[in-house]
Scaffold this active site. Structure first.
Site, short mmCIF file in Angstrom:
data_model
loop_
_atom_site.label_atom_id
_atom_site.label_comp_id
_atom_site.label_asym_id
_atom_site.label_seq_id
_atom_site.Cartn_x
_atom_site.Cartn_y
_atom_site.Cartn_z
N TYR A 57 0.91 -1.20 -0.06
CA TYR A 57 -0.15 -0.08 -0.14
C TYR A 57 0.87 1.21 0.04
CZ TYR A 57 -3.42 -3.56 1.55
OH TYR A 57 -4.21 -4.58 1.82
N GLY A 209 -17.81 -4.35 -0.67
CA GLY A 209 -17.55 -4.80 -2.22
C GLY A 209 -16.99 -3.76 -2.99
#
Length: 329
Positions: A57, A209
């Protein structure tokens, strides 16, 4: 915020954690560093004790881990920090391949300790299974770091049943991280049964999601270049239409209960077992508070049945574009 045990070796975390990936990558331009620090600290005020980061990240330069380290420094002993190894990068921070060689694991762990500003990593995950390095060697390398007091718990991410078993035989795996949500149900058939057999906790990433379950969503082509959703099959064409229709129906159910769609989705995950601790990510204080509110939501058996009717098999479309980051095998 209640605490949950992940695995059988003493790891305890808040039932909802905070994923920090979006603070520096994947969802458009990274956020402001000070704002990200403020969100992490606000999460702690709200009872969150579980913060998830990774070398990836920060593009191999520690950008994300440094934010997490700075944010939790005032209360480091009160929280669990999880980070990950498993990739190689060039000088510009571009991912060049996978690398879980034992010597590389140690190098990454030492850098992560420095970037996080801590003397121990609470959970160290292998980010993705490396086909060129036996999982026994990976588990052995993490076991050595645990023996030295530099790591507390071993985790895997996107590992399949046989890899999990082989790793667990060398060094106890406390937790597995894999995508799981109302929209992504693949783990239910084979992964969750193995975890429960072995006493391993489960951390669902992308529990909303990849933003679809927030309801604040648009077709792939409307996202900026560099945004993960621009190439994600679930945001494209007919898949998008079908998934948006499902979201609209879930939103109607949420509204009937006086909650938001993200709260419904997170409450559904929490209801799947007390060995599950999702890590929704956000850069927004308002969205953070909304997500944390899901811990107070009680879903009835009828609610769970209704959700199952709306999304019996999850979302339409694959969860990654072909050729993207490899997933479990």
């Amino acid at each position: 915020m209640q605490q949950r045990a992940l695995g059988q070796h003493g790891l305890e975390v808040s039932e909802l954690g905070l994923g920090t990936m979006g603070m520096t990558m994947a969802y458009g331009p990274g956020g402001d560093r000070d704002d990200s620090v403020a969100v992490i600290r606000r999460a702690h005020e709200l009872g969150v004790t579980f913060f998830d980061t990774a070398e990836l990240y920060g593009m191999g330069k520690g950008l994300n881990e440094q934010i997490v380290g700075e944010a939790v420094a005032p209360f480091r002993d009160e929280v669990v920090i999880a980070t990950k190894f498993g990739f190689s990068f060039d000088a510009d921070g571009n991912r060049t391949g996978m690398d879980s060689r034992p010597e590389h694991i140690r190098e990454v762990a030492e850098r992560s300790l420095k970037w996080l500003g801590t003397d121990v990593i609470d959970v160290l995950y292998q980010h993705r299974v490396d086909p060129d390095v036996p999982i026994e060697d990976v588990a052995g390398a993490v076991r050595a770091l645990i023996d030295e007091g530099k790591v507390r718990y071993f985790g895997l991410s996107e590992a399949g049943p046989q890899i999990i078993r082989r790793a667990h035989a060398v060094q106890a795996v406390s937790v597995l991280q894999t995508e799981y949500s109302v929209f992504e149900r693949q783990v239910e058939a084979e992964i969750l049964p193995v975890l429960r057999e072995l006493g391993i906790g489960f951390v669902p990433y992308s529990p909303l999601g990849r933003g679809f379950l927030t309801g604040d969503v648009k077709p792939a082509e409307e996202y900026d270049e560099g945004d993960f959703r621009r190439t994600n099959p679930r945001f494209q064409g007919e898949n998008y239409r079908r998934n948006k229709e499902a979201i609209d129906r879930l939103s109607e159910l949420a509204e009937s209960k006086g909650i938001t769609t993200p709260q419904l989705a997170l409450a559904w995950l929490l209801a799947q077992g007390d060995d599950i601790a999702p890590i929704p990510g956000t850069r927004s204080p308002k969205r953070l508070e909304e997500n944390v509110g899901a811990a107070e939501v009680e879903l009835t058996a009828d609610d769970l049945d209704r959700i199952q009717q709306i999304v019996p098999e999850g979302a339409a479309g694959a969860r990654y574009a072909e050729g993207a980051v490899p997933v479990w095998e």
